[in-house]
Design a protein around this motif. Structure first.
Motif, PDB file in Angstrom:
ATOM      1  N   GLY A   6       0.820  -1.198   0.000  1.00  0.00           N
ATOM      2  CA  GLY A   6       0.000   0.000   0.000  1.00  0.00           C
ATOM      3  C   GLY A   6       0.855   1.248   0.000  1.00  0.00           C
ATOM      4  N   GLN A   7       1.925   1.248   0.780  1.00  0.00           N
ATOM      5  CA  GLN A   7       2.848   2.389   0.830  1.00  0.00           C
ATOM      6  C   GLN A   7       3.513   2.568  -0.536  1.00  0.00           C
ATOM      7  N   GLY A   8       3.932   1.493  -1.161  1.00  0.00           N
ATOM      8  CA  GLY A   8       4.555   1.553  -2.483  1.00  0.00           C
ATOM      9  C   GLY A   8       3.574   2.032  -3.532  1.00  0.00           C
ATOM     10  N   GLY A   9       2.319   1.646  -3.418  1.00  0.00           N
ATOM     11  CA  GLY A   9       1.298   2.071  -4.368  1.00  0.00           C
ATOM     12  C   GLY A   9       1.025   3.562  -4.258  1.00  0.00           C
ATOM     13  N   ILE A  10       1.025   4.055  -3.009  1.00  0.00           N
ATOM     14  CA  ILE A  10       0.821   5.488  -2.799  1.00  0.00           C
ATOM     15  C   ILE A  10       1.988   6.268  -3.389  1.00  0.00           C
ATOM     16  N   GLN A  11       3.200   5.788  -3.146  1.00  0.00           N
ATOM     17  CA  GLN A  11       4.389   6.446  -3.694  1.00  0.00           C
ATOM     18  C   GLN A  11       4.335   6.454  -5.230  1.00  0.00           C
ATOM     19  N   MET A  12       3.901   5.357  -5.790  1.00  0.00           N
ATOM     20  CA  MET A  12       3.792   5.268  -7.242  1.00  0.00           C
ATOM     21  C   MET A  12       2.741   6.255  -7.757  1.00  0.00           C
ATOM     22  N   LEU A  13       1.625   6.354  -7.058  1.00  0.00           N
ATOM     23  CA  LEU A  13       0.591   7.305  -7.461  1.00  0.00           C
ATOM     24  C   LEU A  13       1.087   8.744  -7.343  1.00  0.00           C
ATOM     25  N   LEU A  14       1.826   9.043  -6.284  1.00  0.00           N
ATOM     26  CA  LEU A  14       2.381  10.398  -6.121  1.00  0.00           C
ATOM     27  C   LEU A  14       3.358  10.737  -7.250  1.00  0.00           C
ATOM     28  N   ARG A  15       4.220   9.774  -7.596  1.00  0.00           N
ATOM     29  CA  ARG A  15       5.165  10.009  -8.701  1.00  0.00           C
ATOM     30  C   ARG A  15       4.416  10.190 -10.025  1.00  0.00           C
ATOM     31  N   ALA A  16       3.388   9.406 -10.228  1.00  0.00           N
ATOM     32  CA  ALA A  16       2.597   9.532 -11.458  1.00  0.00           C
ATOM     33  C   ALA A  16       1.899  10.893 -11.502  1.00  0.00           C
ATOM     34  N   GLU A  17       1.403  11.340 -10.354  1.00  0.00           N
ATOM     35  CA  GLU A  17       0.749  12.652 -10.296  1.00  0.00           C
ATOM     36  C   GLU A  17       1.755  13.773 -10.581  1.00  0.00           C
ATOM     37  N   GLN A  18       2.957  13.649 -10.004  1.00  0.00           N
ATOM     38  CA  GLN A  18       3.993  14.660 -10.254  1.00  0.00           C
ATOM     39  C   GLN A  18       4.406  14.657 -11.729  1.00  0.00           C
TER      40      GLN A  18
END
Length: 110
Positions: A6-18
């Motif tokens: 879940g933490q990795g998925g959030i990080q991935m979503l944040l990078r995708a958003e950036q």
């Protein structure tokens, strides 16, 4: 382990958003650059067109002024010629007119 995923998925979503935000910013900057280039090009074209119209106007003005100057010269010459002809005609009938005037003045009507 689900917490890590879940933490990795959030990080991935944040990078995708950036990354998406960067793409949007780059697209906006490119759009602004192209709009500025189009505006500058339109101003150059407008200035060139205005200049061409001004040159055409000045050419027509100088052409008309030149022809009016030659018209004035031609009219002056024609006027001088007509004045000379009138003076010549007056000289031819001068003596005859004087004689008629004198005859009218000395003739007494009864």
């Amino acid at each position: 382990m689900d917490a890590m995923r879940g933490q990795g998925g959030i990080q991935m979503l944040l990078r995708a958003e950036q990354e998406a935000q960067k793409i949007i910013t780059d697209a906006r900057n490119l759009k602004m650059t192209k709009l500025k280039q189009a505006k500058d090009e339109a101003e150059r074209d407008s200035a060139a067109y205005r200049s061409a119209l001004e040159q055409e106007y000045q050419r027509k003005i100088s052409k008309n002024t030149g022809s009016s100057g030659s018209n004035i010269k031609r009219l002056d010459e024609e006027t001088e010629l007509k004045i000379k002809r009138l003076k010549d005609a007056t000289k031819q009938v001068h003596d005859e007119v004087i004689g008629m005037l004198i005859k009218q003045v000395i003739t007494i009507k009864t």
